[in-house]
Design a protein around this motif. Structure first.
Motif, short mmCIF file in Angstrom:
data_model
loop_
_atom_site.label_atom_id
_atom_site.label_comp_id
_atom_site.label_asym_id
_atom_site.label_seq_id
_atom_site.Cartn_x
_atom_site.Cartn_y
_atom_site.Cartn_z
N UNK A 1 13.07 -29.22 -25.94
CA UNK A 1 13.22 -29.89 -24.47
C UNK A 1 13.34 -31.81 -24.12
N UNK A 2 14.60 -31.70 -24.37
CA UNK A 2 15.12 -33.30 -24.32
C UNK A 2 16.21 -33.84 -23.55
N UNK A 3 16.01 -34.84 -22.91
CA UNK A 3 16.84 -35.46 -22.17
C UNK A 3 18.50 -35.46 -23.26
N UNK A 4 19.25 -35.82 -23.96
CA UNK A 4 19.50 -35.63 -25.33
C UNK A 4 20.08 -37.09 -25.20
N UNK A 5 19.95 -38.38 -24.27
CA UNK A 5 20.95 -39.86 -24.81
C UNK A 5 20.91 -40.16 -26.08
N UNK A 6 19.32 -39.13 -27.08
CA UNK A 6 18.79 -39.54 -28.03
C UNK A 6 18.53 -38.38 -28.61
N UNK A 7 18.46 -38.96 -29.76
CA UNK A 7 18.03 -38.06 -30.45
C UNK A 7 16.37 -38.02 -30.99
N UNK A 8 15.04 -36.74 -30.47
CA UNK A 8 13.46 -37.74 -30.85
C UNK A 8 13.33 -36.80 -32.33
N UNK A 9 11.86 -37.19 -32.24
CA UNK A 9 11.67 -36.68 -33.76
C UNK A 9 11.43 -35.00 -32.88
N UNK A 10 12.39 -34.64 -33.63
CA UNK A 10 11.90 -32.34 -33.19
C UNK A 10 10.79 -31.61 -34.33
N UNK A 11 9.92 -31.45 -34.22
CA UNK A 11 8.58 -30.52 -34.37
C UNK A 11 9.00 -29.51 -35.09
N UNK A 12 8.26 -29.26 -36.18
CA UNK A 12 8.39 -27.54 -37.22
C UNK A 12 8.21 -27.16 -36.17
N UNK A 13 8.98 -25.98 -36.97
CA UNK A 13 9.06 -24.70 -35.94
C UNK A 13 10.07 -24.82 -34.51
N UNK A 14 11.13 -25.71 -34.43
CA UNK A 14 11.34 -25.52 -32.70
C UNK A 14 12.85 -24.52 -33.63
N UNK A 15 12.88 -24.10 -32.55
CA UNK A 15 14.35 -22.92 -32.91
C UNK A 15 15.48 -22.97 -31.52
N UNK A 16 14.89 -23.63 -30.32
CA UNK A 16 16.04 -24.15 -29.74
C UNK A 16 15.95 -24.93 -29.44
N UNK A 17 17.12 -26.29 -29.03
CA UNK A 17 17.16 -26.99 -28.17
C UNK A 17 17.59 -27.26 -27.00
N UNK A 18 17.30 -27.88 -26.18
CA UNK A 18 17.34 -28.18 -24.68
C UNK A 18 17.86 -28.95 -23.92
N UNK A 19 19.34 -29.60 -24.06
CA UNK A 19 19.28 -30.96 -23.78
C UNK A 19 21.05 -31.11 -22.38
N UNK A 20 20.41 -32.39 -21.24
CA UNK A 20 21.22 -32.21 -21.07
C UNK A 20 21.88 -33.12 -20.71
N UNK A 21 22.08 -34.24 -19.96
CA UNK A 21 23.27 -36.00 -20.45
C UNK A 21 23.91 -35.82 -19.49
N UNK A 22 25.30 -34.75 -20.62
CA UNK A 22 26.45 -34.88 -20.21
C UNK A 22 27.23 -34.68 -19.28
N UNK A 23 26.05 -33.64 -18.41
CA UNK A 23 27.21 -33.01 -16.66
C UNK A 23 28.60 -31.85 -17.92
N UNK A 24 28.17 -31.39 -18.68
CA UNK A 24 29.21 -30.34 -19.04
C UNK A 24 30.22 -29.63 -17.95
N UNK A 25 31.49 -29.17 -18.49
CA UNK A 25 32.39 -28.84 -17.12
C UNK A 25 33.16 -28.57 -17.61
#
Length: 234
Positions: free
Chosen positions: A134-158
């Protein structure tokens, strides 16, 4: 409605039953004071409206943890009087639903910890639940090994849906792929606007810079609705 085997849509919250965790994003508390400072007179209703909506989405969930995925407050480099008050109040409110409250830093949260430390709550750059990152999404951090899903916000999609001359804009989730991982973009819990129409505007997150034509759209209405791929709605 399930987005993956582990992640469910519960209104504007995502629920992960096996971790007894809920994720909300982009509350943008303090927006009214920002408008008033620009000469736009609006009533102070955001906090109570936000509480009412979050109560609706969280009340029936079995929760140990709530994660706020960035932009809890609105101002960037300062703290308004309204933000001081409302952030402290929302911490108390959310803590009434769970044992652990996790605040992930968004691009609006530069000085958020100055407020949250009053309640003994820290602010983290990202958070991981098993193979879900889980990361906000305004930048890309280092993604740990073994992660299968990433959840972001930031863009307020509609998404703006049309029927003849009638149109209506709805908050929505986006689901697609980023480097072979499932990427979920969460709508905002900011209730004064629906958000950014993904059919007509370019989203800003670097996770989405290569386009989202094949992302699937899940509209938030009285219940979630699956609308297929973005490219098929254009």
């Amino acid at each position: 409605m399930n987005l993956t085997n582990d992640i469910e849509i519960k209104g504007l919250a995502l629920y992960i039953p096996k971790h007894k965790a809920a994720i909300i994003s982009d509350l943008q508390l303090g927006y009214e004071e920002n408008l008033i400072s620009q000469g736009v007179l609006v009533p102070f209703t955001q906090f109570e409206d936000t509480k009412e909506r979050l109560s609706k989405d969280l009340n029936d969930l079995e929760l140990d943890t709530i994660i706020v995925n960035g932009d809890l407050k609105h101002e960037f480099g300062r703290i308004s009087r309204q933000e001081w008050k409302d952030v402290l109040r929302i911490i108390d409110f959310l803590s009434s639903f769970c044992k652990n409250l996790i605040l992930v830093k968004g691009n609006h949260d530069i000085v958020l910890s100055s407020i949250t430390k009053k309640k003994g709550v820290g602010v983290v750059d990202s958070f991981q639940l098993g193979d879900i990152f889980i990361t906000h999404g305004h930048e890309i951090p280092e993604i740990p090994k073994g992660v299968k899903s990433i959840i972001i916000g930031h863009d307020h999609p509609a998404v703006k849906l049309r029927d003849g001359d009638v149109s209506e804009t709805y908050k929505c989730y986006l689901k697609g792929k980023w480097k072979r991982k499932t990427l979920i973009v969460q709508p905002s819990s900011f209730l004064l606007t629906e958000g950014t129409d993904v059919l007509h505007y370019t989203l800003k997150s670097p996770f989405l810079e290569k386009g989202i034509e094949n992302f699937e759209i899940f509209v938030v209405a009285d219940k979630p609705f699956y609308f297929g791929k973005l490219k098929d709605l254009r």
